[in-house]
Design a protein around this motif. Structure first.
Motif, PDB file in Angstrom:
ATOM      1  N   LYS A 195      47.223  32.842  44.038  1.00  0.00           N
ATOM      2  CA  LYS A 195      47.811  34.075  43.505  1.00  0.00           C
ATOM      3  C   LYS A 195      48.416  33.757  42.154  1.00  0.00           C
ATOM      4  N   ASP A 196      47.933  34.453  41.131  1.00  0.00           N
ATOM      5  CA  ASP A 196      48.391  34.128  39.782  1.00  0.00           C
ATOM      6  C   ASP A 196      48.287  35.350  38.885  1.00  0.00           C
ATOM      7  N   GLU A 197      48.802  35.200  37.684  1.00  0.00           N
ATOM      8  CA  GLU A 197      48.691  36.267  36.695  1.00  0.00           C
ATOM      9  C   GLU A 197      47.268  36.302  36.150  1.00  0.00           C
ATOM     10  N   LEU A 198      46.744  37.496  35.992  1.00  0.00           N
ATOM     11  CA  LEU A 198      45.401  37.662  35.438  1.00  0.00           C
ATOM     12  C   LEU A 198      45.448  37.374  33.945  1.00  0.00           C
ATOM     13  N   LYS A 199      44.785  36.300  33.557  1.00  0.00           N
ATOM     14  CA  LYS A 199      44.830  35.863  32.157  1.00  0.00           C
ATOM     15  C   LYS A 199      43.599  36.389  31.419  1.00  0.00           C
ATOM     16  N   GLN A 222      47.599  28.754  40.665  1.00  0.00           N
ATOM     17  CA  GLN A 222      46.480  27.923  40.237  1.00  0.00           C
ATOM     18  C   GLN A 222      46.944  26.508  39.912  1.00  0.00           C
ATOM     19  N   ALA A 223      48.116  26.400  39.269  1.00  0.00           N
ATOM     20  CA  ALA A 223      48.643  25.077  38.924  1.00  0.00           C
ATOM     21  C   ALA A 223      48.962  24.269  40.183  1.00  0.00           C
ATOM     22  N   GLU A 224      49.541  24.928  41.185  1.00  0.00           N
ATOM     23  CA  GLU A 224      49.860  24.236  42.440  1.00  0.00           C
ATOM     24  C   GLU A 224      48.586  23.812  43.164  1.00  0.00           C
ATOM     25  N   TYR A 225      47.581  24.659  43.117  1.00  0.00           N
ATOM     26  CA  TYR A 225      46.311  24.324  43.768  1.00  0.00           C
ATOM     27  C   TYR A 225      45.653  23.127  43.088  1.00  0.00           C
ATOM     28  N   ASN A 226      45.693  23.089  41.760  1.00  0.00           N
ATOM     29  CA  ASN A 226      45.138  21.949  41.028  1.00  0.00           C
ATOM     30  C   ASN A 226      45.862  20.652  41.385  1.00  0.00           C
ATOM     31  N   MET A 239      45.825  38.528  40.010  1.00  0.00           N
ATOM     32  CA  MET A 239      44.591  37.846  40.394  1.00  0.00           C
ATOM     33  C   MET A 239      44.825  37.142  41.723  1.00  0.00           C
ATOM     34  N   LEU A 240      43.908  37.366  42.663  1.00  0.00           N
ATOM     35  CA  LEU A 240      43.967  36.703  43.966  1.00  0.00           C
ATOM     36  C   LEU A 240      42.595  36.116  44.265  1.00  0.00           C
ATOM     37  N   GLN A 241      42.577  34.891  44.793  1.00  0.00           N
ATOM     38  CA  GLN A 241      41.297  34.287  45.144  1.00  0.00           C
ATOM     39  C   GLN A 241      41.399  33.524  46.451  1.00  0.00           C
ATOM     40  N   ASP A 242      40.459  33.820  47.327  1.00  0.00           N
ATOM     41  CA  ASP A 242      40.310  33.107  48.587  1.00  0.00           C
ATOM     42  C   ASP A 242      39.641  31.771  48.286  1.00  0.00           C
ATOM     43  N   LYS A 291      40.736  41.197  41.138  1.00  0.00           N
ATOM     44  CA  LYS A 291      41.401  41.383  39.855  1.00  0.00           C
ATOM     45  C   LYS A 291      41.930  42.810  39.761  1.00  0.00           C
ATOM     46  N   ASN A 292      43.175  42.948  39.297  1.00  0.00           N
ATOM     47  CA  ASN A 292      43.767  44.256  39.035  1.00  0.00           C
ATOM     48  C   ASN A 292      44.195  44.269  37.573  1.00  0.00           C
ATOM     49  N   VAL A 293      43.473  45.015  36.747  1.00  0.00           N
ATOM     50  CA  VAL A 293      43.725  44.985  35.310  1.00  0.00           C
ATOM     51  C   VAL A 293      44.967  45.795  34.930  1.00  0.00           C
TER      52      VAL A 293
END
Length: 302
Positions: A129-133, A272-276, A115-118, A108-110
């Motif tokens: 890879k997505d926007e940090l919500k 995240q939407a594509e991963y879902n 936002m990046l997650q393996d 996370k980079n505030v």
């Protein structure tokens, strides 16, 4: 009234003290224990022998109780599991299946809101890879002590990802699957009350939102926290979200050997939407395979 004013002043003083006591290049490590409760009786536990139930609960405990480390500086953090070496075969099938829904290291980079997650899903590597919500936190004046840190309470309502296993529930009576509802609309009654749907996910529901309670300390003036949580004027040391509690057990400030907070880079890049959507398609494929086998089996019996 006086107590509320006193606690507000304490919060302001704590924030100011923290801001002046940390250099721009500081780093810290926060160790967390995460625990999720699950009612095994909802998932067939009532039909198990006491010995079998105890065995399943022991296997689930390794999956439901984990330790994590949050490495952070002023703007960045990475949250990853503190994995323990286990004996071969001790994880069990449940753990292997569950790992497909549990994320890897989360960056996370505030400052840049990145936002990046393996994430590994059924043997394939992805990079989400997505926007940090953020959450709309409601700041309170209630305080409590966690270790040597004075913490303040904040609450929020969080939208739940439909594949977040931590909030999954079996549908209760009168909340059957879509197929059950269709059968009822046609006036049909199931002959066997123990019959399950061809699609196991139809018998599972996830709440759209959950309430979150967080405790943060302005003594460490960064707006970071464990997992998805951030955005408060101090490091989040405890979170209660639905059936999951995350509690900080140890903090090390400015360790002698600093770690580089590196962004995850491996895997196919998706939002995240594509991963879902990928998960949804995979679950549909599994449903069709499972349903096809049932159909072929039924043909042989006839």
């Amino acid at each position: 009234m006086k107590t509320s004013i006193s606690k507000t002043i304490l919060l302001i003083v704590a924030i100011c003290t923290g801001l002046f006591s940390f250099s721009q290049d500081f780093q810290g490590k926060a160790h967390y224990m995460s625990k999720t409760t699950m009612d095994l009786d909802q998932w067939g536990g009532r039909e198990m022998t006491p010995e079998r139930k105890k065995e399943v609960e022991a296997r689930m405990k390794k999956f439901l109780e984990k330790e994590y480390i949050l490495t952070f500086n002023k703007t960045e953090s990475i949250y990853e599991e503190d994995e323990k070496l286990e004996a071969p075969g001790s994880g069990g099938g449940f753990g292997r299946f569950g790992s497909s829904f549990t994320g890897g290291p989360k960056y996370k980079n505030v400052k840049t809101k990145e936002m990046l997650q393996d994430q590994e899903f059924f043997g394939k590597q992805f990079l989400i890879k997505d926007e940090l919500k953020g959450l709309e936190w409601k700041m309170g004046t209630e305080t409590k002590q966690i270790g040597q840190y004075t913490c303040f309470k904040a609450t929020a309502t969080k939208t739940v990802d439909k594949f977040d296993w931590r909030s999954m529930r079996r549908r209760g009576p009168g909340q059957g699957s879509k197929n059950d509802d269709k059968e009822k609309a046609k006036g049909k009654v199931a002959k066997d009350s123990t019959k399950t749907s061809d699609d196991p996910m139809q018998d599972i529901e996830v709440p759209k939102t959950i309430e979150v309670v967080a405790w943060y300390t302005p003594q460490i003036p960064i707006n970071q926290g464990p997992d998805d949580f951030w955005g408060l004027p101090g490091l989040i040391l405890e979170v209660s979200a639905d059936r999951t509690t995350i509690l900080c057990t140890k903090i090390v400030m400015n360790p002698e050997e600093k770690d580089n907070i590196e962004k995850p880079e491996k895997g196919e890049e998706v939002t995240q939407a594509e991963y879902n959507e990928i998960i949804t398609k995979k679950m549909q494929e599994m449903r069709e395979m499972y349903g096809g086998r049932r159909g072929r089996g039924g043909g042989r019996r006839n």
